[in-house]
Write an enzyme that holds these catalytic residues in place. Sequence first.
Site, PDB file in Angstrom:
ATOM      1  N   GLY A  10       0.819  -1.282  -0.001  1.00  0.00           N
ATOM      2  CA  GLY A  10       0.128   0.020  -0.041  1.00  0.00           C
ATOM      3  C   GLY A  10       0.678   1.102   0.044  1.00  0.00           C
ATOM      4  N   GLY A  14      -0.313   8.000   0.755  1.00  0.00           N
ATOM      5  CA  GLY A  14      -0.651   8.001   2.378  1.00  0.00           C
ATOM      6  C   GLY A  14       0.236   7.708   3.149  1.00  0.00           C
ATOM      7  N   ILE A  15      -0.012   6.731   4.301  1.00  0.00           N
ATOM      8  CA  ILE A  15       1.061   6.228   5.346  1.00  0.00           C
ATOM      9  C   ILE A  15       1.983   5.431   4.773  1.00  0.00           C
ATOM     10  CG2 ILE A  15       1.086   4.786   7.502  1.00  0.00           C
ATOM     11  CD1 ILE A  15      -1.700   5.711   8.087  1.00  0.00           C
ATOM     12  N   GLY A  16       1.467   4.625   3.759  1.00  0.00           N
ATOM     13  CA  GLY A  16       2.395   3.482   3.231  1.00  0.00           C
ATOM     14  C   GLY A  16       3.689   4.252   2.316  1.00  0.00           C
ATOM     15  N   SER A 139      -5.089  -0.756  14.065  1.00  0.00           N
ATOM     16  CA  SER A 139      -5.774   0.395  14.178  1.00  0.00           C
ATOM     17  C   SER A 139      -6.548   0.229  15.456  1.00  0.00           C
ATOM     18  CB  SER A 139      -6.955   0.480  12.931  1.00  0.00           C
ATOM     19  OG  SER A 139      -7.859   1.642  13.641  1.00  0.00           O
ATOM     20  N   TYR A 164     -14.566  -3.323   9.121  1.00  0.00           N
ATOM     21  CA  TYR A 164     -13.291  -2.956   9.452  1.00  0.00           C
ATOM     22  C   TYR A 164     -12.619  -3.201  10.616  1.00  0.00           C
ATOM     23  CZ  TYR A 164      -9.338   0.741   9.394  1.00  0.00           C
ATOM     24  OH  TYR A 164      -8.206   1.098   9.605  1.00  0.00           O
TER      25      TYR A 164
END
Length: 293
Positions: A10, A14-16, A139, A164
Amino acid sequence: MRDRICLVTGATSGIGFETALGLARRGARVGLVGRDAARTRDAVGTIQAAVPGAQVDAFVADLSAQAEIRRLAGEVRALYPRLDVLVNNAGAIFDSHRLTEDGIERTWALDHLAYVCLTLELLDLLKASAPSRIVNVASAAHTRGRIAFDDIGHARGFSAMTVYSQAKLGNVLFTKALARRLDGTGVTVNALHPGVIASGFAGGTGGWFGFGWRLIRPFMASPADGAATSIHVASAPELAGVTGLYFARSRPVATSRRAADPDLQERIWHLSLDQLGLPSTAASSGAAGTGPV
């Protein structure tokens, strides 16, 4: 991180992406896994422009499909002589029920089973490269998660946040079950909460959830802030040998009571491997797709 090889899923945004960029800045060779070939190549170019001399590789795969994960793992094993860090980061949240080509609800398939499948496929390489690290981006939503063993795909009542949260609880349970199995191998595995980040992970959602996400997005932390914990868990020297923990803000914190339940950890281990068509001994007997089982 010089002379280290890291793989980040990913990683096109973003974060990846920020995690991959941070590891490259620390001197690591970094493999970026993305679903779209053009976006993955663009991400590689952006990192190379930001970090002159960085070694960055592109891998393309749809991680919701088990065949794609196994093909990806084969490409990684063919290119890399070692693997020091695997960052399982790819994920999304969806507002409707849909099955993957493997017949599995796509949130569970992408946000949880992909972590399990790719990790086990690359486990022999990680063991051979020890000391090495597996980093699972989970998360705080796991604290609201429950595992619906009688309806893991929530076909009888779908809620984006419910499925999720279940997948993120699955991440933490898997992390702890795997940490026990890797004791003494030199491979550590930890999970983390990156924070509530203004990334594109909910970009495919509509309805009230999508509207609410877009409304609060300007008040969220940046992807670079979110990546800080991933980079810390992947690279901090003081975490050598630390395994089976859950981090937030770069510090170990308590999980939910469900995530800390060894019986639930074992149930999710066996369920996950059954859905992947693997024996429960996969972690101790070699790479899932290539070694003896």
